[in-house]
Design an enzyme around this catalytic site. Structure first.
Site, mmCIF file in Angstrom:
data_model
loop_
_atom_site.group_PDB
_atom_site.id
_atom_site.type_symbol
_atom_site.label_atom_id
_atom_site.label_comp_id
_atom_site.label_asym_id
_atom_site.label_seq_id
_atom_site.Cartn_x
_atom_site.Cartn_y
_atom_site.Cartn_z
ATOM 1 N N ILE A 150 1.063 -1.056 0.039
ATOM 2 C CA ILE A 150 -0.158 0.065 0.011
ATOM 3 C C ILE A 150 0.905 1.235 -0.007
ATOM 4 O O ILE A 150 1.600 1.490 0.811
ATOM 5 C CB ILE A 150 -0.977 0.121 1.299
ATOM 6 C CG1 ILE A 150 -1.909 -1.234 1.219
ATOM 7 C CG2 ILE A 150 -1.774 1.185 1.244
ATOM 8 C CD1 ILE A 150 -2.751 -1.145 2.350
ATOM 9 N N PRO A 151 1.240 1.906 -1.224
ATOM 10 C CA PRO A 151 2.194 2.557 -1.355
ATOM 11 C C PRO A 151 2.280 4.236 -0.768
ATOM 12 O O PRO A 151 2.062 4.923 -1.407
ATOM 13 C CB PRO A 151 2.279 2.752 -2.923
ATOM 14 C CG PRO A 151 0.806 2.668 -3.460
ATOM 15 C CD PRO A 151 0.345 1.898 -2.320
ATOM 16 N N CYS A 152 2.376 4.210 0.586
ATOM 17 C CA CYS A 152 2.204 5.518 1.074
ATOM 18 C C CYS A 152 3.375 6.110 0.862
ATOM 19 O O CYS A 152 3.448 7.638 0.948
ATOM 20 C CB CYS A 152 2.006 5.190 2.871
ATOM 21 S SG CYS A 152 3.250 4.119 3.503
ATOM 22 N N HIS A 153 4.435 5.674 0.288
ATOM 23 C CA HIS A 153 5.897 6.282 -0.036
ATOM 24 C C HIS A 153 5.692 7.346 -1.065
ATOM 25 O O HIS A 153 6.316 8.316 -1.436
ATOM 26 C CB HIS A 153 6.927 5.457 -0.339
ATOM 27 C CG HIS A 153 6.632 4.350 -1.255
ATOM 28 N ND1 HIS A 153 5.817 3.327 -1.259
ATOM 29 C CD2 HIS A 153 6.826 4.531 -2.839
ATOM 30 C CE1 HIS A 153 5.804 2.639 -2.317
ATOM 31 N NE2 HIS A 153 6.473 3.178 -3.203
ATOM 32 N N ARG A 154 4.526 7.395 -1.753
ATOM 33 C CA ARG A 154 4.019 7.882 -3.101
ATOM 34 C C ARG A 154 3.235 9.058 -2.635
ATOM 35 O O ARG A 154 2.831 9.892 -3.620
ATOM 36 C CB ARG A 154 3.201 7.024 -4.014
ATOM 37 C CG ARG A 154 3.799 5.946 -4.538
ATOM 38 C CD ARG A 154 3.081 5.140 -5.491
ATOM 39 N NE ARG A 154 3.718 3.957 -5.844
ATOM 40 C CZ ARG A 154 3.245 2.769 -6.163
ATOM 41 N NH1 ARG A 154 2.002 2.858 -6.422
ATOM 42 N NH2 ARG A 154 4.021 1.815 -6.761
#
Length: 190
Positions: A150-154
């Site tokens: 779940i790409p919270c780094h984006r």
């Protein structure tokens, strides 16, 4: 590469057993957790909110089909591929608000970024509100229990600042670089 070493200090408070597996990645050791045949957690060692709200008994299970599927997904991701999030059954635990934010995170295209403000606009629109606090969205993003997949780094600040990553700013930069994200307009704040 999937690591199958057990770490001391398992949490032993609840009755439900959480299956875990360690994964050695280019951004450090990751702990994967499976609950009821779905991935419930993926944390970087030392990250903020490590283990989140999980209080169930945990035990290493390198034979878990879900954990092995997640490990193979991560193998592909770290080779620079773009595996689909939908390939893995996910079950992050959190409030309805956090669930809504995490769903939006899953819609951010590989190699691209969005802002906390843009996510707050989407949440407000879905709830029929004029506005929603970007800080509330930031809190939900930072408590994402399934990092990377779940790409919270984006998610970045409205001004292009690389802020708010529970795994650390350097790891956020490494993940975005791996994805081929254009970092030229982004910066690390002082």
């Amino acid at each position: 590469m999937v690591s199958q070493k057990m770490q001391d200090g398992c949490i032993r408070k609840g009755k439900t057993m959480i299956n875990t597996m360690y994964y050695d990645s280019p951004v450090g050791r990751l702990l994967l957790a499976e609950k009821e045949d779905a991935l419930a957690g993926l944390w970087m060692e030392g990250q903020k909110y490590f283990l989140g709200s999980m209080r169930e008994d945990m035990g290493e299970n390198p034979d878990s089909a879900v954990l092995n599927l997640a490990g193979k997904w991560l193998d592909r991701y770290f080779r620079g591929e773009n595996p689909s999030i939908s390939e893995i059954p996910l079950a992050p635990e959190g409030s309805e608000f956090r669930q809504n934010v995490w769903k939006i995170l899953c819609e951010i295209p590989y190699g691209q970024v969005t802002t906390y403000g843009e996510i707050s606009k989407k949440i407000a629109a879905s709830r029929g509100l004029d506005r929603m606090s970007a800080q509330a969205v930031g809190g939900a993003v930072s408590h994402n229990p399934i990092s990377i997949i779940i790409p919270c780094h984006r998610v970045v600040g409205a001004d292009g600042s690389l802020t708010g990553y529970a795994g650390g700013i350097q790891k956020k930069i490494e993940l975005l670089t791996l994805e081929g994200t254009d970092l030229s307009q982004l910066f690390v704040p002082n």
